[in-house]
Motif scaffolding. Structure first.
Motif, PDB file in Angstrom:
ATOM      1  N   MET A 185       0.819  -1.211   0.000  1.00  0.00           N
ATOM      2  CA  MET A 185       0.000   0.000   0.000  1.00  0.00           C
ATOM      3  C   MET A 185       0.856   1.266   0.000  1.00  0.00           C
ATOM      4  O   MET A 185       0.489   2.273  -0.600  1.00  0.00           O
ATOM      5  N   MET A 186       2.011   1.210   0.676  1.00  0.00           N
ATOM      6  CA  MET A 186       2.908   2.369   0.652  1.00  0.00           C
ATOM      7  C   MET A 186       3.636   2.470  -0.685  1.00  0.00           C
ATOM      8  O   MET A 186       4.012   3.558  -1.119  1.00  0.00           O
ATOM      9  N   VAL A 187       3.851   1.336  -1.344  1.00  0.00           N
ATOM     10  CA  VAL A 187       4.414   1.364  -2.696  1.00  0.00           C
ATOM     11  C   VAL A 187       3.473   2.136  -3.614  1.00  0.00           C
ATOM     12  O   VAL A 187       3.898   2.990  -4.400  1.00  0.00           O
ATOM     13  N   VAL A 188       2.178   1.846  -3.510  1.00  0.00           N
ATOM     14  CA  VAL A 188       1.187   2.512  -4.355  1.00  0.00           C
ATOM     15  C   VAL A 188       1.184   4.015  -4.114  1.00  0.00           C
ATOM     16  O   VAL A 188       1.315   4.821  -5.046  1.00  0.00           O
ATOM     17  N   LEU A 235      -9.186   1.613  -1.464  1.00  0.00           N
ATOM     18  CA  LEU A 235      -8.135   0.781  -0.860  1.00  0.00           C
ATOM     19  C   LEU A 235      -8.343   0.601   0.638  1.00  0.00           C
ATOM     20  O   LEU A 235      -7.996  -0.427   1.204  1.00  0.00           O
ATOM     21  N   ARG A 236      -8.907   1.627   1.288  1.00  0.00           N
ATOM     22  CA  ARG A 236      -9.098   1.582   2.735  1.00  0.00           C
ATOM     23  C   ARG A 236     -10.029   0.449   3.146  1.00  0.00           C
ATOM     24  O   ARG A 236      -9.975  -0.045   4.273  1.00  0.00           O
ATOM     25  N   GLN A 241      -3.201  -7.431   4.054  1.00  0.00           N
ATOM     26  CA  GLN A 241      -2.573  -8.705   3.717  1.00  0.00           C
ATOM     27  C   GLN A 241      -3.156  -9.286   2.433  1.00  0.00           C
ATOM     28  O   GLN A 241      -2.435  -9.871   1.609  1.00  0.00           O
ATOM     29  N   THR A 242      -4.450  -9.100   2.238  1.00  0.00           N
ATOM     30  CA  THR A 242      -5.075  -9.554   0.987  1.00  0.00           C
ATOM     31  C   THR A 242      -4.550  -8.762  -0.191  1.00  0.00           C
ATOM     32  O   THR A 242      -4.228  -9.317  -1.247  1.00  0.00           O
ATOM     33  N   PHE A 243      -4.433  -7.440  -0.008  1.00  0.00           N
ATOM     34  CA  PHE A 243      -3.929  -6.585  -1.079  1.00  0.00           C
ATOM     35  C   PHE A 243      -2.490  -6.941  -1.420  1.00  0.00           C
ATOM     36  O   PHE A 243      -2.084  -6.919  -2.578  1.00  0.00           O
ATOM     37  N   GLU A 244      -1.690  -7.283  -0.378  1.00  0.00           N
ATOM     38  CA  GLU A 244      -0.291  -7.650  -0.588  1.00  0.00           C
ATOM     39  C   GLU A 244      -0.178  -8.863  -1.506  1.00  0.00           C
ATOM     40  O   GLU A 244       0.734  -8.958  -2.339  1.00  0.00           O
TER      41      GLU A 244
END
Length: 265
Positions: A185-188, A235-236, A241-244
């Motif tokens: 998420m921080m990469v995005v 995204l919130r 973990q699912t997004f990862e």
């Protein structure tokens, strides 16, 4: 004169803005194909419009991500400065390379950028299976010594893409940040922040060349800005973990399709 079909450009801008703000990026790699293939805009004008439209998309997206805690400012600034250098160099080189070769080089470069991303993804999965939990906390990383140089080189590569090909330069930034250890998420969020530098520098260059179409920019950027603002809010609602787990497979698929198409076209 504005073609009636171009009234649909804000809708495409909205969809692209929503997509890139959730996956990380500015939309440059999607704007040009849509403008040229769907709306018949000349390539040079499409490239210039794309770079200009990336600015509000990235600015709004970065602000929204910052409010959600998804932006590592210090790391982003290091890559952003590298992006400025790369964009200026790329704009100079663009005038020396035939357009068909530029497109194929972009395709090859897009595929090459998948290598560090996939390696890092494989390493994270391996650590997860061996009981080493990945850090998904939204904490900034500290870059010292060689890691700063590596980070800036990813920024330069991103700027080269923007300057030469007229795109935002997402792949090197996303690959670099992911490889440096930031959670997805921080990469995005940080990727979107870094691309502001590429857009500003590239837009200035094309403005001097007289290739900006203000009407097209307003139509495309207006819709894209709305989509970019809503993306982080979407995204919130997703578990980190699912997004990862889904982030890299989706990004790799998109990069493979775009990279292969540009090589074979």
């Amino acid at each position: 004169m504005l073609d009636i079909s171009q009234l649909f450009i804000p809708l495409f801008g909205f969809l692209i803005g929503l997509l890139v703000s959730t996956m990380g990026g500015g939309g440059g790699g999607l704007y040009v194909p849509v403008l040229t293939l769907v709306f018949g805009i000349p390539t040079q004008v499409a490239v210039a419009t794309s770079l200009a439209s990336v600015l509000p998309t990235t600015a709004v997206g970065a602000f929204s991500h910052y409010r959600e805690g998804n932006v590592d400012i210090r790391t982003g600034l290091i890559l952003g400065v590298g992006g400025i250098v790369g964009t200026l160099i790329g704009a100079y080189l663009a005038n020396m390379i035939p357009s068909i070769l530029l497109r194929r080089l972009l395709g090859v470069f897009t595929l090459l950028m998948l290598i560090p991303m996939v390696r890092s993804f494989w390493k994270r999965n391996k650590n997860s299976k061996t009981g080493k939990e990945e850090n998904n906390e939204k904490e900034p990383i500290i870059l010292t010594g060689p890691r700063r140089i590596i980070a800036s080189l990813f920024g330069v590569a991103s700027g080269l893409l923007a300057g030469i090909f007229g795109i935002s330069g997402t792949p090197p930034v996303s690959a670099g940040l992911y490889s440096l250890g930031l959670p997805a998420m921080m990469v995005v969020g940080t990727t979107v922040f870094v691309l502001i530098f590429n857009s500003l520098t590239g837009m200035g260059g094309y403005f001097l060349l007289g290739k900006l179409d203000l009407t097209l920019i307003l139509l495309l950027a207006g819709g894209a800005a709305v989509g970019a603002f809503l993306g982080p809010k979407l995204l919130r609602k997703i578990d980190p973990q699912t997004f990862e787990k889904i982030y890299i497979p989706v990004l790799v698929t998109i990069s493979l399709v775009l990279g292969g198409a540009m090589i074979l076209a």
